[in-house]
Enzyme design. Sequence first.
Site: not given
Length: 358
Positions: A119, A141, A183, A225, A235, A239, A243, A246, A250, A262
């Site tokens: 956990r 993330k 990026e 960032k 997010e 946040r 993206n 993106h 994606h 990417h």
Amino acid sequence: MTSSRVHVGGADPYDVVIGTGVLAELPGLLGEGVRTVAVVHNEELPEIARPVREALEAAGLVVHPLPVPAGEAAKEVGVLAGLWSRFAEVGVTRSDAVVGVGGGATTDLAGFAAASWLRGVRAVLVPTTLLGMVDAAVGGKTGINIAQGKNLVGAFHPPAGVLCELTTLESMPREDYISGLAEVIKAGFIADPVILDLVEDDPEGACGAAGPHTRELVERAVRVKADVVAADLRESGLREILNYGHTLAHAIEKAEDYRFRHGHAVAVGMVYAAELSRLAGRLPAGLVDRHRAVLASVGLPTSYRADAWPALREGMRVDKKSRGATLRFVVLDGLAEPGRLAAPAEDLLAAAYRRVSG
């Protein structure tokens, strides 16, 4: 050693250390009580993991190198399950830690393995690519891919620290380095236009680690960032601006079975988002042109196949920014002025794609 620190605030604050000779700081970032460290690294680059292992062993820690497949092949359920089994075998307890060494795919996997083991155990990330330094390793993330889409399974798990050893960038293939620049450039469009000025000042220098502005570009992109994720880890609003580009990116990656770089996909996606912004009456044509110019100046693509639109449109239906059946895009209302566009009309989506198809 020469280094600087970017602090990432929030409920679980940590530092991103950027510079040369920074691996000596690794044991200190792990915190107190750690005895066993699992070092998850790209199996094709054991030499990158070696100095990490040596730095940890010099501090008296028990180190277990755990190689994983290169690239996106690492971000699979089977690879993750294998890491869980290895953690059990080597005795990673709640007071121990995971160190992820490699590109963004490796640190994404290592972070999720740490988040899901017992956990949640501590993780320190050592990104070794430009993309990893400015994007994947910062922000907490973590995740893996499934057949239906990229990064759909994961968790928010801020690391205990991030080490960006800039000398590792020197051995990067040029195309991979340039992919990471997407990026960096994205950070310029959404928040820090000085980044764009630096790239435009010396496009060729921006394309490699030996360039005159490398350290400043990395620091500025990381700071963008860091500022965003400190205000919005999960997010819930702000946040989302990270993206930018993106949603289409994606979908391109999925259509290419993740064999498309990417950053290359993000470059096309940013031009698409800029065109969408322009067609929606929110962005002047000159800023759309600047997207194409700065991306093309470093060798990034600004268009994609015209016949791919049906598959890409379907791929965009499974997007983390969507709310129910409502498709949402991060767009620009001006330079460093990100906004959102919800439920755009289908003809608008198609018209924007025609502007980037080639």
